[in-house]
Scaffold this motif. Structure first.
Motif, PDB file in Angstrom:
ATOM      1  N   GLY A  44      -9.620 -11.408  -0.223  1.00  0.00           N
ATOM      2  CA  GLY A  44      -8.704 -10.639  -1.045  1.00  0.00           C
ATOM      3  C   GLY A  44      -7.419 -10.350  -0.300  1.00  0.00           C
ATOM      4  N   ASP A  45      -6.672  -9.372  -0.792  1.00  0.00           N
ATOM      5  CA  ASP A  45      -5.387  -8.997  -0.207  1.00  0.00           C
ATOM      6  C   ASP A  45      -5.564  -7.757   0.667  1.00  0.00           C
ATOM      7  OD1 ASP A  45      -4.087 -11.036  -1.551  1.00  0.00           O
ATOM      8  OD2 ASP A  45      -3.577  -9.766  -3.269  1.00  0.00           O
ATOM      9  N   ALA A  46      -5.194  -7.880   1.950  1.00  0.00           N
ATOM     10  CA  ALA A  46      -5.259  -6.760   2.889  1.00  0.00           C
ATOM     11  C   ALA A  46      -3.952  -5.975   2.820  1.00  0.00           C
ATOM     12  CB  ALA A  46      -5.499  -7.271   4.304  1.00  0.00           C
ATOM     13  N   MET A  47      -4.064  -4.652   2.743  1.00  0.00           N
ATOM     14  CA  MET A  47      -2.897  -3.785   2.638  1.00  0.00           C
ATOM     15  C   MET A  47      -3.142  -2.485   3.396  1.00  0.00           C
ATOM     16  SD  MET A  47      -1.474  -4.355  -1.140  1.00  0.00           S
ATOM     17  CE  MET A  47      -1.343  -5.986  -1.838  1.00  0.00           C
ATOM     18  N   THR A  48      -2.104  -1.672   3.488  1.00  0.00           N
ATOM     19  CA  THR A  48      -2.180  -0.382   4.162  1.00  0.00           C
ATOM     20  C   THR A  48      -1.931   0.731   3.151  1.00  0.00           C
ATOM     21  OG1 THR A  48      -1.358  -1.369   6.195  1.00  0.00           O
ATOM     22  CG2 THR A  48      -1.230   1.022   6.033  1.00  0.00           C
ATOM     23  N   VAL A  49      -2.776   1.759   3.156  1.00  0.00           N
ATOM     24  CA  VAL A  49      -2.616   2.918   2.285  1.00  0.00           C
ATOM     25  C   VAL A  49      -1.415   3.717   2.786  1.00  0.00           C
ATOM     26  CG1 VAL A  49      -3.689   5.047   1.480  1.00  0.00           C
ATOM     27  CG2 VAL A  49      -5.090   2.994   1.804  1.00  0.00           C
ATOM     28  N   VAL A  50      -0.512   4.073   1.867  1.00  0.00           N
ATOM     29  CA  VAL A  50       0.701   4.790   2.256  1.00  0.00           C
ATOM     30  C   VAL A  50       0.669   6.237   1.759  1.00  0.00           C
ATOM     31  CG1 VAL A  50       3.230   4.803   2.183  1.00  0.00           C
ATOM     32  CG2 VAL A  50       2.005   2.633   2.245  1.00  0.00           C
ATOM     33  N   VAL A  51       0.777   6.444   0.462  1.00  0.00           N
ATOM     34  CA  VAL A  51       0.827   7.801  -0.108  1.00  0.00           C
ATOM     35  C   VAL A  51       0.109   7.826  -1.458  1.00  0.00           C
ATOM     36  CG1 VAL A  51       3.033   8.416   0.991  1.00  0.00           C
ATOM     37  CG2 VAL A  51       3.036   7.383  -1.271  1.00  0.00           C
ATOM     38  N   PRO A  52      -0.307   9.032  -1.895  1.00  0.00           N
ATOM     39  CA  PRO A  52      -0.878   9.139  -3.239  1.00  0.00           C
ATOM     40  C   PRO A  52       0.160   8.740  -4.282  1.00  0.00           C
ATOM     41  CG  PRO A  52      -1.296  11.134  -1.984  1.00  0.00           C
ATOM     42  CD  PRO A  52      -0.318  10.312  -1.191  1.00  0.00           C
ATOM     43  N   SER A  53      -0.309   8.179  -5.383  1.00  0.00           N
ATOM     44  CA  SER A  53       0.578   7.772  -6.458  1.00  0.00           C
ATOM     45  C   SER A  53      -0.217   7.725  -7.756  1.00  0.00           C
ATOM     46  CB  SER A  53       1.169   6.392  -6.149  1.00  0.00           C
ATOM     47  OG  SER A  53       2.072   5.988  -7.143  1.00  0.00           O
ATOM     48  N   TRP A  54       0.383   8.114  -8.855  1.00  0.00           N
ATOM     49  CA  TRP A  54      -0.314   8.098 -10.134  1.00  0.00           C
ATOM     50  C   TRP A  54      -0.491   6.654 -10.597  1.00  0.00           C
ATOM     51  CZ3 TRP A  54      -3.199  11.543 -12.241  1.00  0.00           C
ATOM     52  CH2 TRP A  54      -3.579  11.421 -13.578  1.00  0.00           C
ATOM     53  N   HIS A  55      -1.719   6.294 -10.986  1.00  0.00           N
ATOM     54  CA  HIS A  55      -2.013   4.947 -11.481  1.00  0.00           C
ATOM     55  C   HIS A  55      -1.952   4.981 -13.007  1.00  0.00           C
ATOM     56  CE1 HIS A  55      -4.675   1.352 -12.228  1.00  0.00           C
ATOM     57  NE2 HIS A  55      -3.780   0.884 -11.379  1.00  0.00           N
ATOM     58  N   THR A  56      -0.822   4.592 -13.536  1.00  0.00           N
ATOM     59  CA  THR A  56      -0.557   4.678 -14.969  1.00  0.00           C
ATOM     60  C   THR A  56      -1.563   3.904 -15.829  1.00  0.00           C
ATOM     61  OG1 THR A  56       1.778   4.981 -14.464  1.00  0.00           O
ATOM     62  CG2 THR A  56       1.241   4.371 -16.725  1.00  0.00           C
ATOM     63  N   PRO A  57      -1.974   2.689 -15.448  1.00  0.00           N
ATOM     64  CA  PRO A  57      -2.894   1.959 -16.338  1.00  0.00           C
ATOM     65  C   PRO A  57      -4.222   2.667 -16.595  1.00  0.00           C
ATOM     66  CG  PRO A  57      -1.905   0.455 -14.761  1.00  0.00           C
ATOM     67  CD  PRO A  57      -1.531   1.846 -14.332  1.00  0.00           C
ATOM     68  N   THR A  58      -4.670   3.522 -15.665  1.00  0.00           N
ATOM     69  CA  THR A  58      -5.935   4.234 -15.861  1.00  0.00           C
ATOM     70  C   THR A  58      -5.727   5.730 -16.083  1.00  0.00           C
ATOM     71  OG1 THR A  58      -6.195   4.568 -13.481  1.00  0.00           O
ATOM     72  CG2 THR A  58      -7.273   2.607 -14.444  1.00  0.00           C
ATOM     73  N   ASP A  59      -4.486   6.200 -15.961  1.00  0.00           N
ATOM     74  CA  ASP A  59      -4.182   7.634 -16.039  1.00  0.00           C
ATOM     75  C   ASP A  59      -5.021   8.440 -15.061  1.00  0.00           C
ATOM     76  OD1 ASP A  59      -2.154   7.463 -17.922  1.00  0.00           O
ATOM     77  OD2 ASP A  59      -3.550   7.585 -19.609  1.00  0.00           O
ATOM     78  N   GLU A  60      -5.120   7.937 -13.819  1.00  0.00           N
ATOM     79  CA  GLU A  60      -5.874   8.612 -12.770  1.00  0.00           C
ATOM     80  C   GLU A  60      -5.106   8.543 -11.454  1.00  0.00           C
ATOM     81  OE1 GLU A  60     -10.163   7.817 -12.626  1.00  0.00           O
ATOM     82  OE2 GLU A  60      -9.866   6.559 -14.388  1.00  0.00           O
ATOM     83  N   ASP A  61      -5.548   9.364 -10.479  1.00  0.00           N
ATOM     84  CA  ASP A  61      -4.957   9.318  -9.150  1.00  0.00           C
ATOM     85  C   ASP A  61      -5.145   7.938  -8.549  1.00  0.00           C
ATOM     86  OD1 ASP A  61      -4.096  11.964  -9.011  1.00  0.00           O
ATOM     87  OD2 ASP A  61      -6.017  12.663  -8.245  1.00  0.00           O
ATOM     88  N   GLY A  62      -4.098   7.445  -7.920  1.00  0.00           N
ATOM     89  CA  GLY A  62      -4.161   6.164  -7.242  1.00  0.00           C
ATOM     90  C   GLY A  62      -3.515   6.266  -5.873  1.00  0.00           C
ATOM     91  N   TRP A  63      -3.303   5.104  -5.266  1.00  0.00           N
ATOM     92  CA  TRP A  63      -2.662   5.032  -3.958  1.00  0.00           C
ATOM     93  C   TRP A  63      -1.545   4.011  -3.981  1.00  0.00           C
ATOM     94  CZ3 TRP A  63      -3.236   8.469  -0.326  1.00  0.00           C
ATOM     95  CH2 TRP A  63      -4.415   9.204  -0.264  1.00  0.00           C
ATOM     96  N   ARG A  64      -0.459   4.353  -3.314  1.00  0.00           N
ATOM     97  CA  ARG A  64       0.622   3.398  -3.091  1.00  0.00           C
ATOM     98  C   ARG A  64       0.242   2.634  -1.835  1.00  0.00           C
ATOM     99  NH1 ARG A  64       4.186   1.350  -6.549  1.00  0.00           N
ATOM    100  NH2 ARG A  64       6.272   1.166  -5.714  1.00  0.00           N
ATOM    101  N   LEU A  65       0.275   1.310  -1.901  1.00  0.00           N
ATOM    102  CA  LEU A  65      -0.097   0.450  -0.783  1.00  0.00           C
ATOM    103  C   LEU A  65       1.092  -0.355  -0.319  1.00  0.00           C
ATOM    104  CD1 LEU A  65      -3.452  -1.089  -2.089  1.00  0.00           C
ATOM    105  CD2 LEU A  65      -3.113   1.034  -0.826  1.00  0.00           C
ATOM    106  N   LEU A  66       1.092  -0.702   0.955  1.00  0.00           N
ATOM    107  CA  LEU A  66       2.113  -1.553   1.549  1.00  0.00           C
ATOM    108  C   LEU A  66       1.484  -2.905   1.858  1.00  0.00           C
ATOM    109  CD1 LEU A  66       4.846  -2.190   2.891  1.00  0.00           C
ATOM    110  CD2 LEU A  66       3.924  -1.157   4.982  1.00  0.00           C
TER     111      LEU A  66
END
Length: 138
Positions: A44-66
């Protein structure tokens, strides 16, 4: 990312039902978005967790990734259930990986060629959405 061939499997039934909370991940952690299999293993795709972010498609808390490779989509927002830890051994993530590996290898075999299951897409807002979470008009 390995060279991949597309595959037409039903949507991944495990990830959308995964019960994982937003607090499971922390800024700075390295994570993987599992997208397919090759040689009987997941990739898969390896990324780094940056900050909390709203995940609009699910209307739930998500994470902004780099994405360390940068490009047009250096930053994306994802739901925590799409992620598994890379930077630490985590029992829940290891169990999810094992279940997903068993699901995929049973259907794809253990051929060496990488297979992208095409379960994810990006919205216009750079939000990753699993096909089972996609809503009309998003």
């Amino acid at each position: 990312m390995p060279e991949t061939r597309p595959v037409y499997l039903p949507p991944d039934p495990l990830t959308p039902e995964r019960d994982i909370t937003h607090q499971h991940f922390r800024p700075g952690e390295h994570v993987l978005i599992l997208k397919g299999a090759a040689g009987g293993e997941l990739w898969g795709d390896a990324m780094t967790v940056v900050v909390p972010s709203w995940h609009t498609p699910t209307d739930e808390d998500g994470w902004r990734l780099l994405d360390p490779h940068g490009g047009d989509r250096s930053y994306i927002t994802v739901h925590p259930r799409y992620l598994v830890h890379l930077s630490k051994r985590c029992a829940e993530c290891l169990m999810h990986q094992k279940a997903l590996r068993e699901y995929l290898v049973k259907r794809l075999g253990d051929g060496e060629e990488a297979v992208d299951c095409n379960w994810y897409s990006l919205t216009a807002l750079n939000q990753l959405v699993h096909i089972a979470d996609a809503r009309p008009g998003r």
